[in-house]
Design a protein around this motif. Structure first.
Motif, PDB file in Angstrom:
ATOM      1  N   PRO A 183     124.304  83.047  34.501  1.00  0.00           N
ATOM      2  CA  PRO A 183     123.099  82.222  34.279  1.00  0.00           C
ATOM      3  C   PRO A 183     122.970  81.104  35.316  1.00  0.00           C
ATOM      4  O   PRO A 183     121.857  80.761  35.712  1.00  0.00           O
ATOM      5  CB  PRO A 183     123.297  81.643  32.884  1.00  0.00           C
ATOM      6  N   GLU A 184     124.098  80.568  35.777  1.00  0.00           N
ATOM      7  CA  GLU A 184     124.054  79.500  36.779  1.00  0.00           C
ATOM      8  C   GLU A 184     123.478  80.024  38.093  1.00  0.00           C
ATOM      9  O   GLU A 184     122.679  79.352  38.741  1.00  0.00           O
ATOM     10  CB  GLU A 184     125.457  78.917  37.018  1.00  0.00           C
ATOM     11  N   SER A 185     123.898  81.235  38.484  1.00  0.00           N
ATOM     12  CA  SER A 185     123.373  81.819  39.721  1.00  0.00           C
ATOM     13  C   SER A 185     121.880  82.082  39.608  1.00  0.00           C
ATOM     14  O   SER A 185     121.125  81.818  40.542  1.00  0.00           O
ATOM     15  CB  SER A 185     124.097  83.131  40.046  1.00  0.00           C
ATOM     16  N   GLN A 186     121.465  82.611  38.487  1.00  0.00           N
ATOM     17  CA  GLN A 186     120.046  82.891  38.295  1.00  0.00           C
ATOM     18  C   GLN A 186     119.222  81.603  38.301  1.00  0.00           C
ATOM     19  O   GLN A 186     118.121  81.569  38.833  1.00  0.00           O
ATOM     20  CB  GLN A 186     119.823  83.671  36.997  1.00  0.00           C
ATOM     21  N   GLN A 187     119.777  80.545  37.725  1.00  0.00           N
ATOM     22  CA  GLN A 187     119.078  79.259  37.709  1.00  0.00           C
ATOM     23  C   GLN A 187     118.949  78.707  39.128  1.00  0.00           C
ATOM     24  O   GLN A 187     117.887  78.222  39.522  1.00  0.00           O
ATOM     25  CB  GLN A 187     119.818  78.255  36.834  1.00  0.00           C
ATOM     26  N   LYS A 188     120.018  78.808  39.929  1.00  0.00           N
ATOM     27  CA  LYS A 188     119.963  78.310  41.301  1.00  0.00           C
ATOM     28  C   LYS A 188     118.994  79.141  42.144  1.00  0.00           C
ATOM     29  O   LYS A 188     118.296  78.609  43.000  1.00  0.00           O
ATOM     30  CB  LYS A 188     121.347  78.298  41.920  1.00  0.00           C
ATOM     31  N   ALA A 189     118.939  80.449  41.888  1.00  0.00           N
ATOM     32  CA  ALA A 189     117.980  81.295  42.603  1.00  0.00           C
ATOM     33  C   ALA A 189     116.558  80.880  42.255  1.00  0.00           C
ATOM     34  O   ALA A 189     115.683  80.824  43.128  1.00  0.00           O
ATOM     35  CB  ALA A 189     118.210  82.757  42.265  1.00  0.00           C
ATOM     36  N   ALA A 229     112.059  77.050  54.063  1.00  0.00           N
ATOM     37  CA  ALA A 229     113.265  77.664  54.618  1.00  0.00           C
ATOM     38  C   ALA A 229     114.484  77.400  53.733  1.00  0.00           C
ATOM     39  O   ALA A 229     115.275  78.307  53.464  1.00  0.00           O
ATOM     40  CB  ALA A 229     113.516  77.142  56.027  1.00  0.00           C
ATOM     41  N   ALA A 230     114.630  76.175  53.255  1.00  0.00           N
ATOM     42  CA  ALA A 230     115.766  75.842  52.398  1.00  0.00           C
ATOM     43  C   ALA A 230     115.697  76.609  51.080  1.00  0.00           C
ATOM     44  O   ALA A 230     116.716  77.095  50.578  1.00  0.00           O
ATOM     45  CB  ALA A 230     115.804  74.337  52.140  1.00  0.00           C
ATOM     46  N   GLY A 231     114.508  76.723  50.536  1.00  0.00           N
ATOM     47  CA  GLY A 231     114.336  77.488  49.298  1.00  0.00           C
ATOM     48  C   GLY A 231     114.662  78.953  49.500  1.00  0.00           C
ATOM     49  O   GLY A 231     115.298  79.589  48.647  1.00  0.00           O
ATOM     50  N   PHE A 232     114.274  79.508  50.643  1.00  0.00           N
ATOM     51  CA  PHE A 232     114.572  80.909  50.959  1.00  0.00           C
ATOM     52  C   PHE A 232     116.084  81.120  51.018  1.00  0.00           C
ATOM     53  O   PHE A 232     116.611  82.068  50.438  1.00  0.00           O
ATOM     54  CB  PHE A 232     113.923  81.292  52.289  1.00  0.00           C
ATOM     55  N   VAL A 233     116.782  80.227  51.700  1.00  0.00           N
ATOM     56  CA  VAL A 233     118.237  80.355  51.841  1.00  0.00           C
ATOM     57  C   VAL A 233     118.914  80.255  50.480  1.00  0.00           C
ATOM     58  O   VAL A 233     119.795  81.056  50.154  1.00  0.00           O
ATOM     59  CB  VAL A 233     118.786  79.285  52.808  1.00  0.00           C
ATOM     60  N   LYS A 234     118.493  79.300  49.673  1.00  0.00           N
ATOM     61  CA  LYS A 234     119.108  79.128  48.351  1.00  0.00           C
ATOM     62  C   LYS A 234     118.831  80.336  47.470  1.00  0.00           C
ATOM     63  O   LYS A 234     119.727  80.818  46.767  1.00  0.00           O
ATOM     64  CB  LYS A 234     118.576  77.853  47.689  1.00  0.00           C
ATOM     65  N   GLU A 235     117.609  80.845  47.511  1.00  0.00           N
ATOM     66  CA  GLU A 235     117.266  82.028  46.716  1.00  0.00           C
ATOM     67  C   GLU A 235     118.109  83.219  47.144  1.00  0.00           C
ATOM     68  O   GLU A 235     118.676  83.920  46.305  1.00  0.00           O
ATOM     69  CB  GLU A 235     115.787  82.355  46.873  1.00  0.00           C
ATOM     70  N   THR A 264     104.482  85.250  44.546  1.00  0.00           N
ATOM     71  CA  THR A 264     104.485  85.616  43.134  1.00  0.00           C
ATOM     72  C   THR A 264     105.046  87.012  42.909  1.00  0.00           C
ATOM     73  O   THR A 264     105.064  87.498  41.782  1.00  0.00           O
ATOM     74  CB  THR A 264     103.053  85.557  42.551  1.00  0.00           C
ATOM     75  N   THR A 265     105.524  87.659  43.972  1.00  0.00           N
ATOM     76  CA  THR A 265     106.071  89.003  43.831  1.00  0.00           C
ATOM     77  C   THR A 265     107.478  88.940  43.256  1.00  0.00           C
ATOM     78  O   THR A 265     108.118  87.874  43.212  1.00  0.00           O
ATOM     79  CB  THR A 265     106.138  89.705  45.202  1.00  0.00           C
ATOM     80  N   THR A 266     107.963  90.077  42.838  1.00  0.00           N
ATOM     81  CA  THR A 266     109.316  90.166  42.306  1.00  0.00           C
ATOM     82  C   THR A 266     110.311  89.815  43.401  1.00  0.00           C
ATOM     83  O   THR A 266     110.180  90.288  44.517  1.00  0.00           O
ATOM     84  CB  THR A 266     109.589  91.609  41.808  1.00  0.00           C
ATOM     85  N   PRO A 267     111.315  88.974  43.093  1.00  0.00           N
ATOM     86  CA  PRO A 267     112.296  88.628  44.099  1.00  0.00           C
ATOM     87  C   PRO A 267     112.971  89.871  44.669  1.00  0.00           C
ATOM     88  O   PRO A 267     113.251  90.816  43.961  1.00  0.00           O
ATOM     89  CB  PRO A 267     113.317  87.778  43.324  1.00  0.00           C
ATOM     90  N   GLY A 268     113.197  89.859  45.975  1.00  0.00           N
ATOM     91  CA  GLY A 268     113.850  90.970  46.639  1.00  0.00           C
ATOM     92  C   GLY A 268     112.906  92.040  47.140  1.00  0.00           C
ATOM     93  O   GLY A 268     113.343  93.047  47.677  1.00  0.00           O
ATOM     94  N   THR A 269     111.609  91.834  46.980  1.00  0.00           N
ATOM     95  CA  THR A 269     110.636  92.809  47.486  1.00  0.00           C
ATOM     96  C   THR A 269     109.872  92.195  48.649  1.00  0.00           C
ATOM     97  O   THR A 269     109.761  90.975  48.768  1.00  0.00           O
ATOM     98  CB  THR A 269     109.641  93.238  46.401  1.00  0.00           C
ATOM     99  N   GLY A 316     115.647  77.813  44.082  1.00  0.00           N
ATOM    100  CA  GLY A 316     115.301  78.151  45.462  1.00  0.00           C
ATOM    101  C   GLY A 316     113.885  78.670  45.571  1.00  0.00           C
ATOM    102  O   GLY A 316     113.138  78.297  46.471  1.00  0.00           O
ATOM    103  N   ARG A 317     113.474  79.545  44.630  1.00  0.00           N
ATOM    104  CA  ARG A 317     112.102  80.061  44.635  1.00  0.00           C
ATOM    105  C   ARG A 317     111.104  78.936  44.439  1.00  0.00           C
ATOM    106  O   ARG A 317     110.066  78.885  45.104  1.00  0.00           O
ATOM    107  CB  ARG A 317     111.927  81.123  43.541  1.00  0.00           C
ATOM    108  N   ASP A 318     111.429  78.016  43.525  1.00  0.00           N
ATOM    109  CA  ASP A 318     110.523  76.891  43.269  1.00  0.00           C
ATOM    110  C   ASP A 318     110.378  76.011  44.510  1.00  0.00           C
ATOM    111  O   ASP A 318     109.268  75.598  44.855  1.00  0.00           O
ATOM    112  CB  ASP A 318     111.026  76.059  42.089  1.00  0.00           C
TER     113      ASP A 318
END
Length: 58
Positions: free
Chosen positions: A25-31, A10-16, A51-56, A34-36
Motif C-alpha cells: 500500500p505504501e508503494s501504491q500511495q507513493k505512485a 518530471a519529478a512526478g513521472f520519476v516518482k510514479e 487520465t489514462t491507466t498508469p503504464g499505458t 507521483g501521478r498527482d
C-alpha cells in the motif's frame, strides 16, 4: 511553459515510475503521489492531466 511546471511533471513521472510496480500500500500511495504531482505540473503548463491507466502510452 513554466520551468516549475516542467520540474513538477518530471519529478512526478520519476516518482510514479519508481513505485508503480510495488505491491505494498505504501508503494501504491507513493505512485499516486507521483501521478498527482505530474498532473499538477501539466495543469500549470496549460496541458490536460493524464487520465489514462498508469503504464499505458494511450
Amino acid at each position: 511553459m513554466s520551468v516549475e511546471g516542467k520540474i513538477k511533471e518530471a519529478a512526478g513521472f520519476v516518482k510514479e515510475e519508481a513505485y508503480e510496480h510495488g505491491k505494498s500500500p505504501e508503494s501504491q500511495q507513493k505512485a499516486q503521489e507521483g501521478r498527482d504531482l505530474r498532473n499538477e505540473g501539466r495543469v500549470e503548463d496549460g496541458k490536460a492531466p493524464k487520465t489514462t491507466t498508469p503504464g499505458t502510452d494511450a
